[in-house]
Motif scaffolding. Structure first.
Motif, mmCIF file in Angstrom:
data_model
loop_
_atom_site.group_PDB
_atom_site.id
_atom_site.type_symbol
_atom_site.label_atom_id
_atom_site.label_comp_id
_atom_site.label_asym_id
_atom_site.label_seq_id
_atom_site.Cartn_x
_atom_site.Cartn_y
_atom_site.Cartn_z
ATOM 1 N N PRO A 83 24.882 16.002 -3.012
ATOM 2 C CA PRO A 83 23.821 16.260 -3.992
ATOM 3 C C PRO A 83 23.992 15.346 -5.196
ATOM 4 N N ILE A 84 22.888 14.930 -5.768
ATOM 5 C CA ILE A 84 22.879 13.995 -6.885
ATOM 6 C C ILE A 84 22.102 14.606 -8.054
ATOM 7 N N LYS A 85 22.606 14.364 -9.255
ATOM 8 C CA LYS A 85 21.927 14.775 -10.480
ATOM 9 C C LYS A 85 21.326 13.545 -11.145
ATOM 10 N N LEU A 86 20.022 13.599 -11.428
ATOM 11 C CA LEU A 86 19.329 12.509 -12.102
ATOM 12 C C LEU A 86 19.321 12.745 -13.605
ATOM 13 N N ILE A 87 19.762 11.739 -14.360
ATOM 14 C CA ILE A 87 19.669 11.757 -15.820
ATOM 15 C C ILE A 87 18.668 10.673 -16.210
ATOM 16 N N SER A 141 12.755 5.886 -21.425
ATOM 17 C CA SER A 141 11.490 5.208 -21.158
ATOM 18 C C SER A 141 11.434 4.453 -19.833
ATOM 19 N N ASP A 142 12.571 3.987 -19.324
ATOM 20 C CA ASP A 142 12.563 3.088 -18.166
ATOM 21 C C ASP A 142 13.330 3.688 -16.995
ATOM 22 N N PRO A 143 12.623 4.086 -15.915
ATOM 23 C CA PRO A 143 13.322 4.655 -14.748
ATOM 24 C C PRO A 143 14.366 3.724 -14.142
ATOM 25 N N ASP A 180 18.463 -1.224 -9.013
ATOM 26 C CA ASP A 180 17.167 -1.494 -8.395
ATOM 27 C C ASP A 180 16.718 -0.230 -7.687
ATOM 28 N N ILE A 181 15.409 -0.042 -7.629
ATOM 29 C CA ILE A 181 14.892 1.181 -7.006
ATOM 30 C C ILE A 181 13.616 0.858 -6.240
ATOM 31 N N GLN A 182 13.521 1.398 -5.034
ATOM 32 C CA GLN A 182 12.333 1.236 -4.201
ATOM 33 C C GLN A 182 11.830 2.614 -3.794
ATOM 34 N N THR A 183 10.529 2.776 -3.877
ATOM 35 C CA THR A 183 9.919 4.068 -3.574
ATOM 36 C C THR A 183 8.806 3.877 -2.552
ATOM 37 N N LYS A 184 8.941 4.538 -1.425
ATOM 38 C CA LYS A 184 7.948 4.388 -0.357
ATOM 39 C C LYS A 184 7.297 5.732 -0.047
ATOM 40 N N VAL A 185 5.982 5.771 -0.191
ATOM 41 C CA VAL A 185 5.193 6.950 0.176
ATOM 42 C C VAL A 185 4.220 6.482 1.254
ATOM 43 N N GLN A 191 0.807 -1.219 0.000
ATOM 44 C CA GLN A 191 0.000 0.000 0.000
ATOM 45 C C GLN A 191 0.843 1.275 0.000
ATOM 46 N N PHE A 192 2.146 1.127 0.267
ATOM 47 C CA PHE A 192 3.039 2.289 0.279
ATOM 48 C C PHE A 192 4.010 2.298 -0.906
ATOM 49 N N ASN A 193 3.839 1.367 -1.830
ATOM 50 C CA ASN A 193 4.782 1.200 -2.940
ATOM 51 C C ASN A 193 4.337 2.038 -4.147
ATOM 52 N N PHE A 194 5.107 3.098 -4.467
ATOM 53 C CA PHE A 194 4.737 4.001 -5.554
ATOM 54 C C PHE A 194 5.941 4.261 -6.460
ATOM 55 N N PRO A 195 6.378 3.259 -7.234
ATOM 56 C CA PRO A 195 7.569 3.427 -8.064
ATOM 57 C C PRO A 195 7.453 4.542 -9.090
ATOM 58 N N GLU A 196 6.242 4.863 -9.503
ATOM 59 C CA GLU A 196 6.068 5.900 -10.522
ATOM 60 C C GLU A 196 6.454 7.296 -10.032
ATOM 61 N N HIS A 197 6.631 7.458 -8.727
ATOM 62 C CA HIS A 197 6.995 8.766 -8.180
ATOM 63 C C HIS A 197 8.487 8.886 -7.855
ATOM 64 N N ALA A 198 9.275 7.872 -8.165
ATOM 65 C CA ALA A 198 10.693 7.878 -7.782
ATOM 66 C C ALA A 198 11.427 9.090 -8.334
ATOM 67 N N ARG A 199 11.265 9.367 -9.623
ATOM 68 C CA ARG A 199 12.005 10.478 -10.232
ATOM 69 C C ARG A 199 11.642 11.814 -9.586
ATOM 70 N N ASN A 200 10.366 12.037 -9.342
ATOM 71 C CA ASN A 200 9.971 13.304 -8.728
ATOM 72 C C ASN A 200 10.561 13.462 -7.338
ATOM 73 N N ILE A 201 10.568 12.382 -6.576
ATOM 74 C CA ILE A 201 11.113 12.454 -5.218
ATOM 75 C C ILE A 201 12.603 12.776 -5.268
ATOM 76 N N ILE A 202 13.335 12.137 -6.177
ATOM 77 C CA ILE A 202 14.769 12.401 -6.296
ATOM 78 C C ILE A 202 15.017 13.833 -6.735
ATOM 79 N N ARG A 203 14.267 14.311 -7.714
ATOM 80 C CA ARG A 203 14.458 15.686 -8.187
ATOM 81 C C ARG A 203 14.150 16.709 -7.088
#
Length: 206
Positions: A40-44, A48-50, A163-168, A6-18
């Protein structure tokens, strides 16, 4: 990290990092104990695939982390978004306990050290463009006698996402709390207001 569905939201990973680019870079030291550097980190983003995104960063050459990156190229990066306490007062009944709301991304990545002043300069310019674009003109105008030692003092690298995990974590599974929770966060401090915004992004509040 522990990631209930219920807390897994991979589609928001890029926004959270930015929105939260100041990361904890974690490797094991020579004794096998976690060693952390905050950078600080720069996201490139990949086209198509995060999960194929690239991350850029740098550390001071004198930082012990530089040797760990060369000998053990797999790292963990953590990005922490807004977080705040949540009172059980948001529930209509009293048989509840407090908890904590937060937004976070964990990235497992493989490091490749970037050699040469040109590569280092390119990373710095991308970070400048993200955080203070007007400074780019000043950086370009600095004498080489100053910029070259500065570039020599850092180790730059790119990291390929493995690998990437996104928790909201916003109490999504307790809809009876959402209205009061949103109102409380919206009336709170900066971090709490940011959580209220996330509730609206997820359609938990109007």
């Amino acid at each position: 990290m522990y990631l209930p569905k219920q807390f897994n939201f991979p589609e928001h990973a890029r926004n959270i990092i930015r929105e939260n680019p100041f990361a904890s870079l974690i490797s094991n030291d020579d004794q096998g104990f976690p060693f952390v550097t905050h950078i600080p980190i720069k996201l490139i983003p990949h086209a198509s695939d995060p999960k194929q995104d690239t991350l850029l960063g740098h550390v001071a050459k004198g930082n012990p982390h530089t040797s760990f990156l060369r000998s053990r190229p797999f790292v963990l990066l953590t990005f922490m978004g807004p977080q705040a306490y949540m009172s059980p007062a948001v529930y209509p009944d009293l048989v509840r306990v407090p908890t904590w709301s937060y937004v976070a991304v964990h990235v497992k990545a493989e490091v490749r050290i970037l050699e040469g002043e040109e590569a280092k300069d390119a990373i710095l310019k991308q970070l400048i463009a993200d955080h203070e674009p007007p400074y780019a003109h000043q950086w370009r105008g600095l004498p080489e006698s100053y910029t070259q030692p500065m570039l020599n003092a850092i180790v730059a690298f790119e990291m390929k996402v493995q690998d990437i995990q996104t928790k909201v974590k916003l109490n999504q599974h307790r809809p009876e709390s959402h209205a009061a929770m949103h109102d409380a966060y919206e009336a709170g401090n900066e971090s709490e207001k940011a959580l209220a915004l996330w509730m609206r992004r997820l359609g938990m509040a109007a």
